[in-house]
Design a protein around this motif. Sequence first.
Motif, mmCIF file in Angstrom:
data_model
loop_
_atom_site.group_PDB
_atom_site.id
_atom_site.type_symbol
_atom_site.label_atom_id
_atom_site.label_comp_id
_atom_site.label_asym_id
_atom_site.label_seq_id
_atom_site.Cartn_x
_atom_site.Cartn_y
_atom_site.Cartn_z
ATOM 1 N N ALA A 117 -6.058 -1.179 6.591
ATOM 2 C CA ALA A 117 -5.045 -0.649 5.676
ATOM 3 C C ALA A 117 -4.530 -1.801 4.818
ATOM 4 O O ALA A 117 -4.493 -2.956 5.243
ATOM 5 C CB ALA A 117 -3.898 -0.016 6.451
ATOM 6 N N ALA A 118 -4.144 -1.481 3.593
ATOM 7 C CA ALA A 118 -3.633 -2.496 2.671
ATOM 8 C C ALA A 118 -2.372 -3.129 3.246
ATOM 9 O O ALA A 118 -1.606 -2.470 3.952
ATOM 10 C CB ALA A 118 -3.348 -1.871 1.310
ATOM 11 N N PRO A 119 -2.132 -4.409 2.925
ATOM 12 C CA PRO A 119 -0.893 -5.039 3.397
ATOM 13 C C PRO A 119 0.324 -4.381 2.744
ATOM 14 O O PRO A 119 0.229 -3.819 1.661
ATOM 15 C CB PRO A 119 -1.045 -6.503 2.967
ATOM 16 C CG PRO A 119 -2.197 -6.555 2.040
ATOM 17 C CD PRO A 119 -2.976 -5.297 2.167
ATOM 18 N N PRO A 148 -3.219 10.747 -5.288
ATOM 19 C CA PRO A 148 -1.959 11.475 -5.088
ATOM 20 C C PRO A 148 -1.818 11.977 -3.659
ATOM 21 O O PRO A 148 -2.775 12.034 -2.896
ATOM 22 C CB PRO A 148 -2.094 12.643 -6.069
ATOM 23 C CG PRO A 148 -3.565 12.879 -6.166
ATOM 24 C CD PRO A 148 -4.195 11.517 -6.048
ATOM 25 N N GLY A 149 -0.596 12.370 -3.319
ATOM 26 C CA GLY A 149 -0.343 12.988 -2.020
ATOM 27 C C GLY A 149 -0.329 11.977 -0.890
ATOM 28 O O GLY A 149 0.033 10.810 -1.061
ATOM 29 N N ASN A 150 -0.714 12.431 0.282
ATOM 30 C CA ASN A 150 -0.803 11.552 1.450
ATOM 31 C C ASN A 150 -1.965 10.599 1.232
ATOM 32 O O ASN A 150 -3.111 11.026 1.140
ATOM 33 C CB ASN A 150 -1.052 12.385 2.721
ATOM 34 C CG ASN A 150 0.031 13.398 2.964
ATOM 35 O OD1 ASN A 150 1.196 13.082 2.921
ATOM 36 N ND2 ASN A 150 -0.370 14.638 3.213
ATOM 37 N N TRP A 151 -1.667 9.298 1.161
ATOM 38 C CA TRP A 151 -2.702 8.324 0.819
ATOM 39 C C TRP A 151 -2.712 7.186 1.823
ATOM 40 O O TRP A 151 -1.687 6.538 2.042
ATOM 41 C CB TRP A 151 -2.462 7.783 -0.580
ATOM 42 C CG TRP A 151 -3.404 6.721 -1.043
ATOM 43 C CD1 TRP A 151 -4.737 6.633 -0.785
ATOM 44 C CD2 TRP A 151 -3.102 5.589 -1.850
ATOM 45 N NE1 TRP A 151 -5.287 5.530 -1.384
ATOM 46 C CE2 TRP A 151 -4.285 4.868 -2.052
ATOM 47 C CE3 TRP A 151 -1.929 5.115 -2.431
ATOM 48 C CZ2 TRP A 151 -4.356 3.698 -2.802
ATOM 49 C CZ3 TRP A 151 -1.998 3.956 -3.178
ATOM 50 C CH2 TRP A 151 -3.193 3.261 -3.365
ATOM 51 N N LEU A 152 -3.862 6.961 2.434
ATOM 52 C CA LEU A 152 -4.078 5.806 3.302
ATOM 53 C C LEU A 152 -4.846 4.782 2.473
ATOM 54 O O LEU A 152 -6.039 4.945 2.232
ATOM 55 C CB LEU A 152 -4.853 6.207 4.561
ATOM 56 C CG LEU A 152 -5.168 5.093 5.562
ATOM 57 C CD1 LEU A 152 -3.886 4.419 6.051
ATOM 58 C CD2 LEU A 152 -5.948 5.646 6.735
ATOM 59 N N GLU A 153 -4.150 3.762 2.014
ATOM 60 C CA GLU A 153 -4.754 2.760 1.133
ATOM 61 C C GLU A 153 -5.533 1.740 1.959
ATOM 62 O O GLU A 153 -5.021 1.185 2.926
ATOM 63 C CB GLU A 153 -3.664 2.051 0.332
ATOM 64 C CG GLU A 153 -4.206 1.033 -0.636
ATOM 65 C CD GLU A 153 -3.126 0.298 -1.403
ATOM 66 O OE1 GLU A 153 -3.474 -0.511 -2.264
ATOM 67 O OE2 GLU A 153 -1.925 0.528 -1.136
ATOM 68 N N LEU A 154 -6.773 1.490 1.552
ATOM 69 C CA LEU A 154 -7.647 0.544 2.236
ATOM 70 C C LEU A 154 -7.854 -0.702 1.389
ATOM 71 O O LEU A 154 -7.673 -0.682 0.172
ATOM 72 C CB LEU A 154 -9.006 1.185 2.530
ATOM 73 C CG LEU A 154 -9.012 2.512 3.278
ATOM 74 C CD1 LEU A 154 -10.441 2.982 3.496
ATOM 75 C CD2 LEU A 154 -8.267 2.401 4.587
ATOM 76 N N THR A 155 -8.271 -1.779 2.037
ATOM 77 C CA THR A 155 -8.617 -3.012 1.333
ATOM 78 C C THR A 155 -10.024 -3.434 1.724
ATOM 79 O O THR A 155 -10.576 -2.980 2.723
ATOM 80 C CB THR A 155 -7.653 -4.162 1.694
ATOM 81 O OG1 THR A 155 -7.743 -4.411 3.100
ATOM 82 C CG2 THR A 155 -6.237 -3.841 1.318
ATOM 83 N N GLY A 156 -10.594 -4.326 0.921
ATOM 84 C CA GLY A 156 -11.896 -4.902 1.235
ATOM 85 C C GLY A 156 -13.045 -4.032 0.796
ATOM 86 O O GLY A 156 -12.892 -3.106 0.005
ATOM 87 N N GLU A 157 -14.198 -4.358 1.331
ATOM 88 C CA GLU A 157 -15.410 -3.589 1.018
ATOM 89 C C GLU A 157 -16.285 -3.511 2.246
ATOM 90 O O GLU A 157 -16.088 -4.234 3.210
ATOM 91 C CB GLU A 157 -16.161 -4.230 -0.147
ATOM 92 C CG GLU A 157 -16.422 -5.696 0.008
ATOM 93 C CD GLU A 157 -16.949 -6.320 -1.275
ATOM 94 O OE1 GLU A 157 -17.837 -7.158 -1.152
ATOM 95 O OE2 GLU A 157 -16.477 -5.966 -2.363
#
Length: 190
Positions: A117-119, A148-157
Amino acid sequence: MRFVFYLLMMIAVALVVGFGLSYYALTDGRLFGVAQVGPWHAWPDVGASAPNPYTRGHLARTAAFELGQAEGLQFTATSDSDGQALSRDCSYSVQGKTPLATFWTLVALDDAGVNIAAPDVAPAMHSANIVRTNEGDIQINIGTRLMPGNWLELTGEGSFKLVLSLYDTAVFSGFSSDESMPVILRGDCA
């Protein structure tokens, strides 16, 4: 001479098949001890006092701290509902109903089991803080780009997996179809 050749050939085949199936059972084992529902799979005997040998192999291999049977159950997905591997290059939507549970969490992990998950954002989505549809279904958007809406933000690849942990659930008492678990739909890819 022909008999000796056949005997050696049968022994070789038996060894290859035996060691091959043993290796598969101890490294993956999904045919033997896993409950599969759509893209989600779980090891239902993980928290048992006497788990089956394939679950013991899974526990020894992962060395993870697992939930007990009275505590809950973890489902893991490494692919979307179409069978394509999850990748951080794409966006995803987890939609549908979740099995009856007092509380649940959804977290994204990399191949090493590290939360991606994003910091400065919540490390997981959980049942107490999401907006549901009018029908009571969940819709959680997952990816590295704003959604939009419920968002689980990720980082990296790279690839990742989703882990849905159900706490205080009797999930296998009435588990019958793929409709019992949410689907994972692939969106746009970079």
